[in-house]
Design a protein around this motif. Structure first.
Motif, short mmCIF file in Angstrom:
data_model
loop_
_atom_site.label_atom_id
_atom_site.label_comp_id
_atom_site.label_asym_id
_atom_site.label_seq_id
_atom_site.Cartn_x
_atom_site.Cartn_y
_atom_site.Cartn_z
N PRO A 158 36.84 40.87 30.36
CA PRO A 158 35.29 41.27 30.52
C PRO A 158 34.86 41.91 29.17
O PRO A 158 35.48 42.22 28.38
N LEU A 159 33.30 41.56 29.11
CA LEU A 159 32.88 42.24 28.21
C LEU A 159 32.66 43.76 28.31
O LEU A 159 32.92 44.57 27.38
N GLU A 160 32.28 44.34 29.55
CA GLU A 160 32.35 45.58 30.04
C GLU A 160 32.32 45.49 31.39
O GLU A 160 32.00 44.57 32.16
N VAL A 161 32.63 46.85 31.81
CA VAL A 161 32.70 47.20 33.33
C VAL A 161 31.60 48.44 33.59
O VAL A 161 31.76 49.41 32.70
N LEU A 162 30.62 48.33 34.39
CA LEU A 162 29.74 49.26 34.45
C LEU A 162 30.15 49.66 35.97
O LEU A 162 30.46 49.09 37.02
N VAL A 163 29.98 51.21 36.08
CA VAL A 163 30.10 51.82 37.43
C VAL A 163 29.29 52.79 37.58
O VAL A 163 28.90 53.84 36.67
N ARG A 164 28.70 53.13 38.88
CA ARG A 164 27.66 54.09 39.18
C ARG A 164 28.01 55.43 39.08
O ARG A 164 27.14 56.41 38.69
N PRO A 166 29.98 59.11 38.42
CA PRO A 166 30.72 59.67 37.38
C PRO A 166 32.05 59.43 37.37
O PRO A 166 32.77 59.12 38.14
N ALA A 167 32.59 59.58 35.91
CA ALA A 167 33.90 59.15 35.50
C ALA A 167 34.84 60.04 36.23
O ALA A 167 34.70 61.30 36.37
N PRO A 168 36.04 59.71 36.53
CA PRO A 168 37.18 60.47 37.11
C PRO A 168 37.74 61.23 36.02
O PRO A 168 36.94 61.22 34.73
N LYS A 169 38.69 62.08 36.10
CA LYS A 169 39.17 63.08 34.95
C LYS A 169 39.79 62.23 33.67
O LYS A 169 39.61 62.91 32.71
N SER A 170 40.23 61.15 34.00
CA SER A 170 40.84 60.19 32.77
C SER A 170 40.36 58.65 33.28
O SER A 170 40.51 58.23 34.34
N ILE A 171 39.85 57.98 32.14
CA ILE A 171 39.66 56.53 32.37
C ILE A 171 40.47 55.66 31.63
O ILE A 171 40.32 54.49 31.25
N ILE A 172 41.60 56.36 31.06
CA ILE A 172 42.59 55.80 30.38
C ILE A 172 43.20 54.47 31.11
O ILE A 172 43.07 53.15 30.42
N ALA A 173 43.52 54.58 32.19
CA ALA A 173 44.30 53.26 33.05
C ALA A 173 43.04 52.31 33.31
O ALA A 173 43.34 51.24 33.23
N HIS A 174 41.85 52.71 33.50
CA HIS A 174 40.86 51.66 33.69
C HIS A 174 40.52 50.95 32.52
O HIS A 174 40.71 49.79 32.90
N GLU A 175 40.46 51.45 31.20
CA GLU A 175 40.23 50.57 30.22
C GLU A 175 41.52 49.63 29.72
O GLU A 175 41.29 48.60 29.33
N PRO A 181 35.49 48.20 27.45
CA PRO A 181 34.78 49.42 27.64
C PRO A 181 34.47 49.79 29.22
O PRO A 181 34.03 48.74 30.02
N VAL A 182 34.59 50.59 29.86
CA VAL A 182 34.33 50.85 31.13
C VAL A 182 33.47 52.08 31.23
O VAL A 182 33.46 53.29 30.66
N ARG A 183 32.12 51.73 31.67
CA ARG A 183 30.91 52.88 31.43
C ARG A 183 30.60 53.50 32.89
O ARG A 183 30.21 52.69 33.60
N PHE A 184 30.83 54.75 33.05
CA PHE A 184 30.45 55.21 34.26
C PHE A 184 29.00 55.95 34.23
O PHE A 184 28.38 56.08 33.20
N MET A 186 26.33 54.53 35.52
CA MET A 186 25.43 53.39 35.15
C MET A 186 24.39 53.22 36.42
O MET A 186 24.68 53.77 37.31
N ASP A 187 23.70 52.04 36.30
CA ASP A 187 22.82 51.77 37.38
C ASP A 187 23.42 50.86 38.26
O ASP A 187 22.83 50.53 39.32
N LEU A 188 24.41 50.08 37.94
CA LEU A 188 25.22 48.99 38.79
C LEU A 188 26.69 49.17 38.85
O LEU A 188 27.22 49.94 38.02
N ASP A 189 27.34 48.76 39.89
CA ASP A 189 28.91 48.49 39.81
C ASP A 189 28.91 47.19 39.59
O ASP A 189 28.47 46.19 40.16
N ALA A 190 29.55 46.56 38.25
CA ALA A 190 29.66 45.24 38.08
C ALA A 190 30.67 45.19 36.81
O ALA A 190 30.80 45.94 36.13
N VAL A 191 30.84 43.86 36.65
CA VAL A 191 31.76 43.38 35.70
C VAL A 191 30.93 42.33 34.79
O VAL A 191 30.28 41.35 35.57
#
Length: 334
Positions: A158-164, A166-175, A181-184, A186-191
Motif C-alpha cells: 500500500p501507499l499508506e495505512v490510516l487508523v483512527r 491512537p497508536a499502540p506503544k509500538s508500531i514496528i510490527a505494523h509498518e 507508513p501507518v498513521r494513527f 487519523m479521520d479514517l480507518d483505511a488502506v
C-alpha cells in the motif's frame, strides 16, 4: 446488536499462542473450540470485543492484530473467499468485499473511494473506540492486505495505512507488515492503494467462475435479509423459556412453527447457532436484571435458566469478566 463471524475470534485466539487458555476464551463467547471452522457461525460484536479485552489483560497485544491479520486465509472465507480469488483484478476483489461483507459481519461496512492519490479501501465501524474494537480494526486492516497478497502475482504494497485511534506503544510490527507508513489518530480507518496496484490482474481471475460465485453470494445475501426477524423472534422465545431452565432447540423451534431441522438450517444460513443465541439472550437478560435492584442474585439466576446461583455466577464471570455482584456495584456507582 451487531454480529461478526466466529472466524475472527478463532484466529485472534490462535495468534495469541499457548500462553492463554484459548478453549476457555472461545467457550466464553459461545464458540465450541472443537467444532469445525465455519465463517457463517456468528457471535455478537460486543461479546467479541469483551473477549479481546480479556485476552489483553493476560498478554501483550501490541502486535497481536498484525499476527492475526497475517494468518487469515481466503479459503476460510467460504464462497466470498472464492469470489475474491476469481475476480479479475485486485480492485474487483475488494469490490466484492465492499458488496458482500454483510455475509461475515453486520457491524462493518467497507467502501472503495477514489481520491487524488489512488484509492482508499475504507473500514466503517461505528461505536465507542474501546480496546476490543481497536484491536479488531487493526486486525481487519491487516487481513485486508493478507488476502490481497494471496491473489496477486506481484508483491502488494500500500501507499499508506490510516487508523483512527491512537497508536499502540509500538508500531514496528505494523509498518513491517504493511511495508508503508501507518498513521494513527487519523479521520479514517483505511488502506490507500495506488491505481496500478488495484489494476493488477489476479492469479486465478476467471470471468465464468466469478459470475457463478457472485450469483451464489447474491442468494446468500438475500437470505440474510429475509431471515433477520427469525433471530429476534428466537431470542424472545428463549427469554420467555429461561425461567424453566435452559431451553431445548426442539421446543423453541416448535413454538416458532418450525421443525428442528428447518430451524437449525435457517439459523445457520443467517450465520447463527442456537447455542450462541441462548448465551447472548442469557447475558443480555442478566445484565438488564442486575441493573434493577428489585431482583436478588438468586432470582436473577432462576430467571436466566440456572438451577444454582453458583452456576450463574461462574457463567456471568465468563461473559463479562466480573461477578454479578461486582457488576451490580459498578453500575450503581455510575
Amino acid at each position: 446488536m451487531g454480529y461478526v463471524t466466529s472466524l475472527f475470534a478463532r484466529r485472534m485466539v490462535a495468534a495469541a499462542g499457548n500462553s492463554i487458555d484459548g478453549a476457555a476464551l472461545l467457550q466464553g463467547v459461545g464458540i465450541d473450540p472443537d467444532a469445525p471452522l465455519d465463517p457463517k457461525v456468528m457471535i455478537p460484536a460486543a461479546t467479541y470485543y469483551d473477549m479481546l479485552e480479556r485476552l489483553a489483560a493476560q498478554i501483550d497485544v501490541t502486535d497481536l492484530p498484525i499476527r492475526t491479520g497475517a494468518s487469515m486465509k481466503l479459503d476460510e472465507y467460504g464462497a466470498l473467499g472464492l469470489a475474491f480469488k476469481a475476480a479479475t483484478t485486485l480492485g474487483a476483489s475488494y469490490a466484492r468485499v465492499e458488496r458482500y461483507a454483510r455475509l461475515w459481519t453486520s457491524v462493518v461496512r467497507y467502501e472503495l473511494r477514489a481520491d487524488p492519490r489512488g484509492t482508499l479501501f475504507i473500514l466503517h465501524r461505528p461505536g465507542e473506540r474501546r480496546l476490543g474494537m481497536r484491536l479488531s480494526n487493526e486486525a481487519t486492516l491487516a487481513s485486508a492486505l493478507s488476502i490481497a497478497r494471496q491473489v496477486s502475482p506481484v508483491p502488494v504494497k500500500p501507499l499508506e495505512v490510516l487508523v483512527r485511534h491512537p497508536a499502540p506503544k509500538s508500531i514496528i510490527a505494523h509498518e513491517d507488515w504493511f511495508g508503508c507508513p501507518v498513521r494513527f489518530g487519523m479521520d479514517l480507518d483505511a488502506v490507500r492503494f495506488s491505481t496500478t496496484a488495484l489494476a493488477q490482474p489476479n492469479i486465478l481471475g476467471d470471468v465464468g467462475i466469478s459470475r457463478y460465485l457472485v450469483s451464489h453470494l447474491d442468494k446468500e445475501l438475500s437470505e440474510i435479509a429475509d431471515d433477520a426477524p427469525l433471530v429476534s423472534e428466537t431470542k424472545g422465545a428463549i427469554a420467555q423459556a429461561l425461567s424453566e431452565g435452559a431451553p431445548k432447540m426442539a421446543d423453541i423451534a416448535r413454538g416458532l412453527g418450525l421443525s428442528t431441522r428447518s430451524f437449525h438450517r435457517r439459523l445457520s444460513e443467517h450465520g447463527m447457532s442456537f447455542q450462541t443465541l441462548t448465551e447472548e439472550t442469557r447475558r443480555e437478560l442478566a445484565e438488564g436484571l442486575l441493573r434493577d435492584e428489585g431482583h436478588s442474585l438468586a432470582e436473577i439466576a432462576f430467571l436466566t435458566g440456572f438451577a444454582e446461583q453458583s452456576s450463574f455466577t461462574r457463567a456471568f464471570k465468563r461473559w463479562v469478566g466480573m461477578t454479578p455482584a461486582s457488576y451490580r456495584r459498578d453500575r450503581s456507582r455510575s
